[in-house]
Design an enzyme around this catalytic site. Structure first.
Site, PDB file in Angstrom:
ATOM      1  N   TRP A  47      -2.217  -2.771   9.203  1.00  0.00           N
ATOM      2  CA  TRP A  47      -1.638  -2.560  10.758  1.00  0.00           C
ATOM      3  C   TRP A  47      -1.838  -1.286  11.235  1.00  0.00           C
ATOM      4  O   TRP A  47      -1.453  -0.409  10.698  1.00  0.00           O
ATOM      5  CB  TRP A  47      -0.185  -2.997  10.289  1.00  0.00           C
ATOM      6  N   HIS A 100       5.055  -6.290  12.368  1.00  0.00           N
ATOM      7  CA  HIS A 100       5.180  -7.709  12.254  1.00  0.00           C
ATOM      8  C   HIS A 100       6.767  -8.076  12.298  1.00  0.00           C
ATOM      9  O   HIS A 100       7.484  -6.902  12.363  1.00  0.00           O
ATOM     10  CB  HIS A 100       4.754  -8.074  11.009  1.00  0.00           C
ATOM     11  N   VAL A 112       4.256 -11.202  -0.702  1.00  0.00           N
ATOM     12  CA  VAL A 112       4.274 -12.695  -1.170  1.00  0.00           C
ATOM     13  C   VAL A 112       3.560 -12.723  -2.358  1.00  0.00           C
ATOM     14  O   VAL A 112       2.548 -12.037  -2.773  1.00  0.00           O
ATOM     15  CB  VAL A 112       3.883 -13.799  -0.225  1.00  0.00           C
TER      16      VAL A 112
HETATM   17  N1  PHE Z   1       3.905 -10.785   8.255  1.00  0.00           N
HETATM   18  C1  PHE Z   1       2.220 -11.072   8.309  1.00  0.00           C
HETATM   19  C2  PHE Z   1       1.493 -10.562   9.397  1.00  0.00           C
HETATM   20  O1  PHE Z   1       1.686 -10.106  10.361  1.00  0.00           O
HETATM   21  C3  PHE Z   1       2.454 -12.405   8.273  1.00  0.00           C
HETATM   22  C4  PHE Z   1       3.253 -13.017   7.013  1.00  0.00           C
HETATM   23  C5  PHE Z   1       4.457 -13.450   7.089  1.00  0.00           C
HETATM   24  C6  PHE Z   1       2.564 -13.426   5.867  1.00  0.00           C
HETATM   25  C7  PHE Z   1       5.279 -13.687   6.104  1.00  0.00           C
HETATM   26  C8  PHE Z   1       3.316 -13.829   4.829  1.00  0.00           C
HETATM   27  C9  PHE Z   1       4.492 -14.120   5.064  1.00  0.00           C
HETATM   28  O2  PHE Z   1       0.159 -10.430   9.243  1.00  0.00           O
END
Ligand code: PHE
Length: 346
Positions: free
Chosen positions: A156, A177, A260
């Site tokens: 990011w 995010h 995750v």
């Molecule tokens: N937050 C991640 C993104 O912005 C997306 C994501 C959310 C992935 C929840 C896994 C679980 O790319």
């Protein structure tokens, strides 16, 4: 004096009766209520009278003044009504002409999509919560298994706030995010939790057809006893069908997100070519629509959820991406450049 006032009243009313134009009415006003009118003169001279006379005449003169003002106001209305009536007669005012249609507003396409997605998940039992756009490093990264200097931070491009701590760290940023809300929600609730989080996210991007520095995501997650990858797949499969059509099929593949384990990426079969391969799906037949996975045990531990007891899944999807896919829009910048020719199509 009384008699004089009564005479004045009779004369004024008598004249007022026959007036039917605004200009005559104004002349009447000046004559009877103006600065040089007899009545004003009487009121002005009150000062020279004895207390006794002042009281009697003053009351009567003021009463007359109020009376005439009221009569004037009433007449004004009547005159303007008859003015309109005359205009209609003369054909200058055509009351049968249609009016100007009021310009109606509409919801921005992103708002429409946000609502549609929220509807889908709320009917599946998810609650909706929102979080702050300006976030702590801790929630955006640290608590999601992305410590300082971890290479995953490079996923990011980040907009940092100017504020610095004593040791030169920048603790605040525009969230990259919506995942930090996983932590905030779990900190404040005990399982079971089942929520989605719509909201803006920000990236330090050079904008182009597929990148904006601000866009919307919807985060979703569920934590409870016995939640498995099958729940994740079932929930997201149902979502894909409701948004992109009952005939959709989905494909899950491994992906990596630090918060995750395992992490997956979900794709739907291309609804344009039904999987045959076309421009929309770059010939592959599949369109990636979101990232997801099972909440990492380390993340659960951090919010004092026992990972031996509780498990959960999480997903995050880009709202504009859903819109672009659904409507065949090829440039994300169209959403926020305020061109009504684009926006009015939704
Ligand atoms: N937050 C991640 C993104 O912005 C997306 C994501 C959310 C992935 C929840 C896994 C679980 O790319």
């Amino acid at each position: 004096m009384k008699a004089k006032l009564e005479e004045l009243r009779a004369k004024a009313i008598n004249e007022l009766d026959s007036i039917d134009s605004p200009s005559d009415l104004e002349a009447w006003r000046i004559r009877y209520l103006g600065r040089k009118s007899a009545l004003t003169e009487i009121l002005r001279r009150l000062a020279n009278l004895s207390l006794e006379e002042k009281r009697a005449t003053g009351a009567a003169a003021n009463e007359l003044r109020a009376f005439l003002e009221k009569a004037l106001a009433l007449k004004k209305e009547a005159v303007s009504e008859s003015e309109i009536a005359r205009s209609i007669e003369r054909g200058r005012l055509d009351v049968t002409l249609p009016g100007y249609p009021p310009t109606l507003g509409r919801l921005h396409p992103t708002t429409q999509m946000l609502r549609q997605i929220c509807d889908i998940f709320t009917t599946m039992g998810f609650g909706v919560v929102e979080g702050p756009d300006v976030e702590w490093d801790y929630y955006n990264f640290e608590a999601l298994n992305i410590p300082q200097d971890h290479p995953a931070r490079d996923m990011w491009d980040t907009l940092w706030m100017d504020s610095e701590t004593a040791d030169g760290q920048r603790p605040m940023l525009l969230r990259t995010h919506t995942s930090p809300m996983q932590i905030r929600v779990m900190e404040s609730r005990r399982p079971p939790v089942r929520v989605i989080v719509p909201g803006k996210v920000y990236r330090y991007e050079a904008t182009d057809a597929t990148h904006e520095s601000m866009f919307y995501q919807i985060e979703g997650f569920a934590v409870d006893r016995n939640i498995t990858l099958a729940d994740l797949k079932g929930t997201l499969f149902e979502f894909a069908k409701r948004l992109f059509g009952e005939e959709r099929t989905v494909r899950f593949r491994c992906d990596y997100f630090p918060f995750v384990e395992p992490g997956v990426e979900m794709a739907i079969d291309c609804f344009l070519c039904n999987g045959g391969g076309c421009q929309l799906c770059s010939g592959s037949g599949w369109i990636e629509i979101l990232g997801a996975g099972m909440v990492h045990p380390e993340v659960l531990r951090r919010v004092n959820y026992d990972p031996e007891v509780y498990t959960g899944f999480a997903f995050g999807l880009g709202v504009e991406r859903m819109l672009m896919l659904k409507h065949g829009i090829d440039d994300i910048r169209l959403f926020y450049s305020n061109d009504l020719r684009f926006l009015r199509q939704f």
